[in-house]
Design an enzyme around this catalytic site. Structure first.
Site, PDB file in Angstrom:
ATOM      1  N   ASP A 152       0.869  -1.152   0.000  1.00 49.67           N
ATOM      2  CA  ASP A 152       0.000   0.000   0.000  1.00 49.67           C
ATOM      3  C   ASP A 152       0.917   1.214   0.000  1.00 49.67           C
ATOM      4  OD1 ASP A 152      -2.255   1.544   0.294  1.00 49.67           O
ATOM      5  OD2 ASP A 152      -1.976   1.612   2.456  1.00 49.67           O
TER       6      ASP A 152
ATOM      7  N   GLU B  54      -6.838  15.541   7.613  1.00 47.34           N
ATOM      8  CA  GLU B  54      -7.710  16.558   8.176  1.00 47.34           C
ATOM      9  C   GLU B  54      -6.953  17.416   9.165  1.00 47.34           C
ATOM     10  OE1 GLU B  54     -11.384  14.502   9.443  1.00 47.34           O
ATOM     11  OE2 GLU B  54     -12.040  15.383   7.549  1.00 47.34           O
TER      12      GLU B  54
ATOM     13  N   PHE C 125     -17.066  11.205   4.927  1.00 51.65           N
ATOM     14  CA  PHE C 125     -16.163  10.795   3.847  1.00 51.65           C
ATOM     15  C   PHE C 125     -16.334   9.304   3.582  1.00 51.65           C
ATOM     16  CE2 PHE C 125     -12.204   8.983   2.399  1.00 51.65           C
ATOM     17  CZ  PHE C 125     -11.874   9.818   1.354  1.00 51.65           C
TER      18      PHE C 125
ATOM     19  N   ARG D 299      -0.556  15.094  -1.737  1.00 49.82           N
ATOM     20  CA  ARG D 299      -1.979  14.720  -1.786  1.00 49.82           C
ATOM     21  C   ARG D 299      -2.775  15.990  -1.946  1.00 49.82           C
ATOM     22  NH1 ARG D 299      -2.559   9.653   1.144  1.00 49.82           N
ATOM     23  NH2 ARG D 299      -4.602  10.171   1.958  1.00 49.82           N
TER      24      ARG D 299
ATOM     25  N   ASP E 108      -1.367  -1.044   5.877  1.00 47.85           N
ATOM     26  CA  ASP E 108      -1.671  -0.711   7.256  1.00 47.85           C
ATOM     27  C   ASP E 108      -3.110  -0.293   7.443  1.00 47.85           C
ATOM     28  OD1 ASP E 108      -1.588   1.662   5.926  1.00 47.85           O
ATOM     29  OD2 ASP E 108      -0.803   2.754   7.650  1.00 47.85           O
TER      30      ASP E 108
END
Lengths: 343, 1115
Positions: free
Chosen positions: B404, B508, B550, B604, B828
């Site tokens: 990942d 966040e 979300f 991101r 994870d």
């Protein structure tokens, strides 16, 4: 569930748990292998030469006396009806047969290593336990009871089939026969005679009485307690010939020690000359295409004559030497340059 | 299996019903018909397999299901029934030993499980009963009980949160032990239940237990006197799962809905089926081969026996007559018994101890992983945890690594980098200085070249402050005010005005803190109102009306708030792809550029949009949302539809860029993995650009790597339809990567130069689903095989925008491909769970080569037995095929369990062919062992041939020696047992010394075990032959060994045979490519050409961390 005692979860920092035990990591490098190959090779060649030469010095005289051929001396004894047959084998030795001389008999195509044959004995009987005299081990069947259901002691196929040819050796000196004394002591393993096999304790002072209620093996001419009438210490299960026979041979072609020539005039060996071997021919082998032979041999530190070991050592030793040379060549060509760089 | 059955028993009678009704506190409720306390299963967790009573039969049954054990049982029974050459003890004893050792091991493991179960089941919990708090054991909790849980405790069962000590009716939990997500999640109390729990008349109607951790649907009826019962919807946000831990909340109370084996944790635990290791499977294959050898040997012997016996006088010579019973036996029956006897005689060719040795190796080997302090993570105070000891050896054979991105390659520790408001870029430099502030030191470039309008700017920052589910960590707590995400950056002291935030996602927090740096501070959420301190230090208050949560499908979240002035605003933030279609297109262009550039840099990106809702619009949305929330059926879909309906027509305000830092040494690790010949696939949900740049950053893609892209963008082609274009591209890439490229050979070190073109492959989720499920079924297999072949020839594969299920799909596809490679998944997050379950090895690499040893021992054992049994076989030719054993029964019995097993075990445990340091520096060496290299048929054949050679040598060497059995200097002769003992001595020494030759890593244990077992053999032989054993019927070995040693010839033959049989091995060791340290030291310098600056980089740190993270995820 609470955050307590977590320090205890920390793994131990020991060499073992961390797989960091000090270790010796040998590397078979050319520098080690080639000299050691050479050394091993030379050592082997040395041993091989020693073995081979020793083996060469051992004198062996052997002779098949089965009597298959019509002109052989024992041919007439092969006829079954001929009981208590004796035959005489004449031979001559051109040189002194150095003593002590060991007298072996040999059988071939005789399978002492049959499984059923091998287990066909009762150790407890042979250890002198009279409790087993009446009820021999089941493995002894069909040599456990005679036709009248009397228990056989010693029971079993091995005991029953004991080699019963006997020999007398004469030196022929000016036409007269001089008997060569044959020593029957110490031909079996010391532990067999002294520890493993035991005679039953005498009953009322009589050794024979302890065998009461039992019968001798079918093929035996005499019961166990009368095997050697000349020597009371060579009777019962502690008879040397019996013990030699009971130690089963490994291969279908074998020899067993019969006597040693150690006494009197012949302690130094059998002098050159003519000899006569008188054979009491009892043991039938032709029914299974077997052969019988007698072997005279002396022994060295390596035992009886056997060229195999010496040759094997010579071959392997030379192989090692050759390989070390080949490796040397190979390494000289390809590897040494690398090694030097690394150093 | 048992668990499933138990489960069925538990929920048996109400399985038919779709939902269950729970009476809170077991109080009958006025409105319902009759109060029928339904039967639910108790709160006991049973993970153990056995009880004291069923241990013996069940364990025996399971053990005898193994081929080898069953086989030995059969042999044992044959020996008992038929008259066979060896007594039943010879095979019964080893079998007994093996069974006992295995049973002890399994019993011990089960005892540990019992202990763990008990710890959970007996854990004291507080239950509210009739207005009093009662301490109870956890297992006594019943469905409907109201349970109190305090901070840092785990929940004893699945609870509906009724009351929290926090004022806003929330609590925080961490589900690290359930799904590996260690961040805090917020859960909410059911509205209107906060008051008096003692007498809350309510029922809960909820679905039957199901294993999905993130799904829960229920409804709560609260009965009030003289009122219609109030109905509250229950969702996963109200459900506290067993196994999760309460954090940052003093105390909560909740009502039990699922207990014991019906909890979601237990239901998930069941899903883990036993993974059977590839080695065990191949052992079985080899067993089969040896079984064939065995049977053919027995058949040959039986046939020859009857041929031989047909000759006159051979079958029954006068000295060995048959008894009546034998004569009467039917000929065919005799043949059959003979066959069985031969089987029994040769049965030791199949080593009874093999499973035990392998199992012990695994068992002890797993301890080494647990003990390894390099796997110890000081932060979470936990070392590695091994969940099954059966898979150790596969760690050494991994070919494909699926990882990942977020949290595994990267730290999941976000940092706000920059934002873009209305097309203008605001940059924030990370200066690691005393203040994580907004530095203006770098002049004009730094802050903003041009400013957007003040209004826009503030709106954007307000949006950042409001649109989230972040909680402010309460002041007054003893802990420093720090972020509580992963505890990672909790160590840095924070300035006073900084706040600690708790959120379910680190993004966040990064955003909220980012806003703070620009002057807008989020102060917290108090009774549905959010407080913000703006630039002028005024407190603004917003009423939080709705949170549109979300989710990974929508990839965005929204909040609806009401300002003081009564305006209703919707703020939405989410991935660009999900926001752009929902805003006005003209706004998009201004921002897109920034977003794409940021993404390329590996950040991101999130876009922020807002919308003003009129009163009518809000009313519609409000009712819609409420209805959807209450729906018992299809709640998800209804909510989704409602969300989509609300989140439209927004206007874009800006975008943010957040950096997810790479894990320490991620790049080095990736390089090492690739160097080790493993194929690394990154499966991520992130944007392609982000993921790609991460891949570059961690050197998965290198400068020379040619990228093959298969994404929605490359598929967009005016001329062709998407599928046609896909096929065309697939063919094109296939030609380039597969056909033109030279075939990649296993074991060939990847060249660090550019001689071989490296290919990287990129595919995104949408395209993948096209590949996997094309519209025409017929193409499916073609697409797939093309795709797979391309992937297999690429050094790295990046799959972006993956849904969790697609990740699992990919793993499965690779796993089932040709050669069934061993796969390993690292991840994870919750989205990785399915992928981890799918792979062979869940997690954890230990780049240590010791595993090769297992391979060796697998071969060694049967091969050792081949040269053990071959002389036995050959002897039959010399004993009239009478099944005469060559070796004594004691030797037959002890060979496997005493004389040879310990050295093999020690070897397989401790062997380090290459030292750890070298291995870590030079992962390419891993190639040599990966790929099941040692389990191939060629080495197997080599071992077998070697075994045959040795067997022949042993037998005939001694055979020639025995052509004159007078081997002692006193002229006495040796018998058959001496023969066998000489062969056996040669055998034991050869086998042990051969292992010694293979051992490269001699620790004192190796020395002890190898020389010890030789000494033990000598000692045992003396001892066994030195005493008349009263319980033996035949004193066959009495003084045989001692007598043998008194013969010089025997010594000489033993020495030469040992040397000769080891000669091929020695030659091989010498002539093989030298593996000394010299040759090895050269490699690292080569690998540095690849551009790595840190030559001492080790593969370990990252792997260690991921391992320990993951270790939490399994209960």
């Amino acid at each position: 569930m609470k955050n307590e005692g977590e320090a205890a979860k920390r793994p131990d920092n020991t060499a073992f748990t961390q797989q960091r035990l000090p270790a010796w990591q040998p590397i078979l490098s050319a520098g080690i292998v080639i000299p050691s190959f050479l050394l091993i090779g030379l050592a082997f060649i040395g041993i091989g030469i020693g073995l081979f030469l020793t083996s060469q010095t051992i004198q062996v005289w052997e002779m098949d006396y089965t009597g298959v051929e019509k002109d052989s001396p024992c041919f007439r004894c092969t006829i079954l009806s001929n009981q208590n047959c004796t035959c005489e084998v004449i031979f001559s030795l051109s040189t002194l047969f150095t003593g002590p001389v060991f007298f072996y008999y040999g059988l071939s195509n005789y399978y002492q290593n049959f499984r059923k044959y091998g287990v066909s004995k009762d150790y407890y009987q042979l250890a002198g336990d009279t409790g087993y005299f009446k009820n021999p081990e089941a493995y002894c069947s069909p040599y456990a009871y005679d036709s009248k259901k009397n228990p056989i002691v010693p029971c079993g196929a091995i005991a029953n089939s004991i080699f019963n040819d006997t020999f007398e050796l004469y030196q022929i000196i000016n036409g007269t026969k001089k008997q060569v004394p044959l020593d029957g002591k110490g031909i079996s393993w010391w532990t067999d005679y002294n520890i493993k096999y035991r005679n039953p304790s005498p009953v009322n002072g009589s050794f024979a009485k302890s065998f009461d209620g039992t019968v001798k093996p079918i093929n035996w001419p005499k019961p166990a307690y009368e095997l050697d009438l000349t020597d009371p210490n060579n009777n019962g299960f502690l008879n040397q010939d019996f013990l030699v026979w009971m130690r089963r041979a490994a291969l279908p072609q074998f020899r067993k020690l019969y006597r040693r020539i150690t006494d009197g005039d012949y302690a130094a060996g059998l002098p050159a000359g003519n000899y006569s071997l008188k054979v009491h021919y009892n043991y039938p082998v032709l029914s299974f295409d077997g052969r019988k032979k007698v072997v005279f041999s002396n022994v060295s530190w390596m035992g009886g004559k056997n060229d195999f070991l010496g040759i094997a050592y010579l071959v392997v030793g030379s192989l090692c030497v050759i390989m070390s040379v080949v490796m040397l060549v190979v390494y000289a060509k390809f590897k040494f340059s690398d090694d030097d760089e690394a150093r | 299996m048992l668990r499933r059955r138990l489960n069925r028993l538990c929920g048996g009678d109400e399985k038919r019903v779709d939902s269950r009704t729970i009476y809170v506190g077991h109080r009958p409720c006025p409105d319902t018909e009759a109060f029928i306390p339904s039967k639910f299963c108790d709160n006991r967790i049973v993970s153990s397999k056995y009880t004291v009573w069923n241990f013996l039969p069940k364990n025996l049954f399971e053990q005898f299901r193994r081929i080898a054990n069953f086989y030995f049982l059969i042999i044992f029974l044959v020996q008992v029934i038929v008259d066979t050459p060896t007594s039943p003890v010879t095979s019964g004893l080893p079998l007994f030993f093996v069974i006992t050792v295995t049973a002890i091991k399994q019993g011990y493991e089960d005892w540990l499980r019992h202990k763990a179960d008990n710890e959970v089941n007996k854990y004291p919990v507080t239950v509210l009963e009739d207005g009093r708090s009662v301490k109870k054991e956890s297992e006594k909790i019943k469905v409907g009980d109201v349970v109190e849980v305090v901070e840092d405790e785990t929940f004893p069962c699945d609870l509906i949160l009724l009351q929290s000590s926090r004022e806003d009716g929330t609590c925080f939990v961490t589900t690290a032990s359930l799904d590996g997500e260690s961040n805090h999640k917020t859960h909410y109390t059911v509205p209107d239940t906060e008051k008096d729990l003692q007498a809350l008349p309510a029922t809960i109607e909820c679905e039957q237990p199901q294993p999905d951790l993130y799904k829960f649907v229920g409804r709560m009826h609260i009965y009030k006197p003289e009122q219609e019962p109030a109905v509250r919807s229950l969702g996963p946000e109200n459900l506290l799962l067993k196994g999760a831990t309460l954090k940052n909340t003093k105390k909560i109370s909740g009502v039990t809905v699922y207990t014991g084996m019906e909890t979601k944790m237990a239901l998930n635990y069941q899903g883990k089926s036993q993974k059977r290791s590839a080695v065990e499977k191949s052992i079985n294959a080899f067993l089969l081969v040896y079984l064939c050898i065995l049977i053919s040997k027995a058949v040959v012997c039986t046939t020859l026996k009857y041929v031989w016996q047909s000759k006159e006088g051979q079958d029954e010579p006068w000295y060995n007559q048959k008894n009546q019973k034998e004569k009467d036996t039917n000929m065919y029956l005799k043949m059959f018994t003979d066959f069985l006897s031969f089987m029994v005689l040769f049965n030791f060719i199949i080593p009874v101890s093999m499973y035990v040795t392998v199992e012990m190796q695994k068992f002890l080997g797993s301890f080494f992983i647990t003990w390894d302090k390099d796997f110890f993570d000081p932060e979470i105070q936990e070392g590695a945890l091994v969940n099954t000891s059966d898979l150790n050896e596969e760690l050494g054979q991994v070919e494909y690594v699926f990882t990942d991105k977020t949290g595994t390659l990267t730290q999941n520790n976000m940092e706000f980098i920059e934002c873009c408001i209305d097309g203008f870029q605001y940059k924030h430099r990370d200066t690691r200085s005393e203040l994580d502030g907004f530095t203006v030191t770098d002049g004009p470039v730094n802050k903003l070249q041009q400013k957007a309008g003040q209004e826009k700017e503030e709106l954007f920052l307000r949006a950042l402050c409001l649109c989230h589910t972040v909680q402010v960590k309460e002041a007054g707590s003893e802990e420093v005010l720090t972020d509580q995400v992963d505890g990672i950056d909790g160590m840095q002291p924070q300035p006073e005005e900084e706040r600690g935030f708790i959120a379910s996602s680190p993004d966040e927090i990064a955003l909220v803190r980012g806003a703070m740096e620009y002057g807008f501070t989020f102060l917290g959420l108090e009774s549905k109102s959010m407080k913000i301190k703006n630039r002028e230090n005024n407190i603004e208050e917003y009423k939080l009306l709705h949170v549109l949560n979300f989710d990974p499908v929508r990839r965005r979240m929204s909040v609806i708030v009401q300002t003081k002035s009564g305006e209703t605003l919707l703020f939405c933030k989410g991935a660009d792809s999900s926001i752009f279609p929902r805003v006005k297109p003209e706004e998009v262009d201004r921002i897109r550029m920034h977003v794409e550039r940021n993404a390329t840099e590996g950040y991101r990106t999130l876009c922020v949009a807002y919308k003003q809702l009129s009163a009518e619009e809000y009313a519609v949305a409000d009712t819609g949302l409420r209805e959807a929330r209450l729906a018992l059926q299809d709640r998800e879909q209804k909510l989704m539809a409602m969300y989509n309906q609300v989140e439209t027509g927004m206007s874009l305000i800006g975008a943010t860029a957040v950096e997810d830092r790479l894990q320490e040494e991620a790049a080095e690790t990736m390089e090492a993995l690739q160097g080790a010949g493993m194929k690394v696939w990154v499966l991520t949900g992130d944007k392609m650009e982000t993921a790609k740049s991460t891949c570059y950053a961690c050197r998965l893609f290198q400068r020379g790597t040619e990228l093959l892209e298969l994404t929605v963008r490359t598929l967009e082609d005016g001329r062709l339809k998407r599928e046609e274009k896909l096929l065309e591209l697939l063919r094109d890439y296939h030609r380039r990567a597969v056909q033109d490229a030279p075939p990649v050979k296993a074991g060939v070190t990847r060249s660090w130069s550019t001689a071989n073109q490296d290919y990287g492959f990129i595919i995104d989720g949408a395209t993948l689903s096209l590949v996997m499920n094309p519209s025409r079924e017929a193409d499916a297999s073609q697409y797939r095989s093309l795709f797979l072949q391309i992937c297999q020839n690429c050094t790295a594969v990046l799959c972006c925008r993956m849904a969790p299920l697609q990740k699992a799909q990919i793993v499965k596809m690779v796993k089932n491909s040709k050669g069934s490679p061993i796969t390993l998944s690292i991840g994870d997050g919750a989205n990785d769970v399915s992928m981890i379950l799918e792979a062979h090895v869940g997690i954890g690499i230990k780049g240590k080569e010791g595993r090769q040893a297992v391979r060796n021992s697998d071969y060694a054992i049967p091969t050792f037995n081949l040269c053990f049994i071959l002389p036995q076989f050959l002897y039959q030719f010399f004993c009239g095929y009478s099944q005469q054993p060559l070796y004594d029964a004691a030797y037959l019995t002890m060979y496997n369990i005493c004389f040879t097993s310990m050295p093999i075990l020690a070897y397989s445990l401790l062997e380090q062919h290459i030292s750890m340091e070298i291995l870590l520096d030079n992962a390419a060496l891993y190639r040599e062992i990966a790929n099941n290299a040692m389990l191939r048929w060629r080495p197997f054949l080599y071992w077998t041939v070697l075994g045959i050679f040795q067997g022949l040598l042993f037998f005939f060497g001694v055979r020639f020696l025995f052509s004159n059995p007078a081997l002692q200097d006193n002229g006495q002769v040796f018998g058959n047992w001496s023969y066998g003992t000489i062969v056996f001595t040669v055998l034991v020494f050869t086998v042990t010394l051969k292992l010694a030759l293979d051992t490269r890593h001699w620790t004192w244990i190796n020395h002890f075990v190898i020389w010890g077992s030789l000494a033990f053999y000598v000692f045992f032989s003396f001892f066994w032959g030195g005493i008349i054993w009263p319980f033996l019927k035949q004193q066959r070995l009495y003084f045989v060994f001692a007598n043998m040693l008194s013969s010089v010839s025997a010594w000489l033959v033993i020495i030469i045979l040992i040397l000769l049989s080891l000669l091929p091995e020695i030659l091989l060791v010498v002539l093989r490519k030298p593996r000394g340290p010299h040759s090895r030291q050269k490699k690292p310098s080569q690998s540095n050409v690849g551009g790595s600056q840190s030559s001492q980089s080790s593969a370990r740190p990252l792997l260690m961390r991921t391992f320990s993270d993951e270790s939490n995820s399994v209960i």
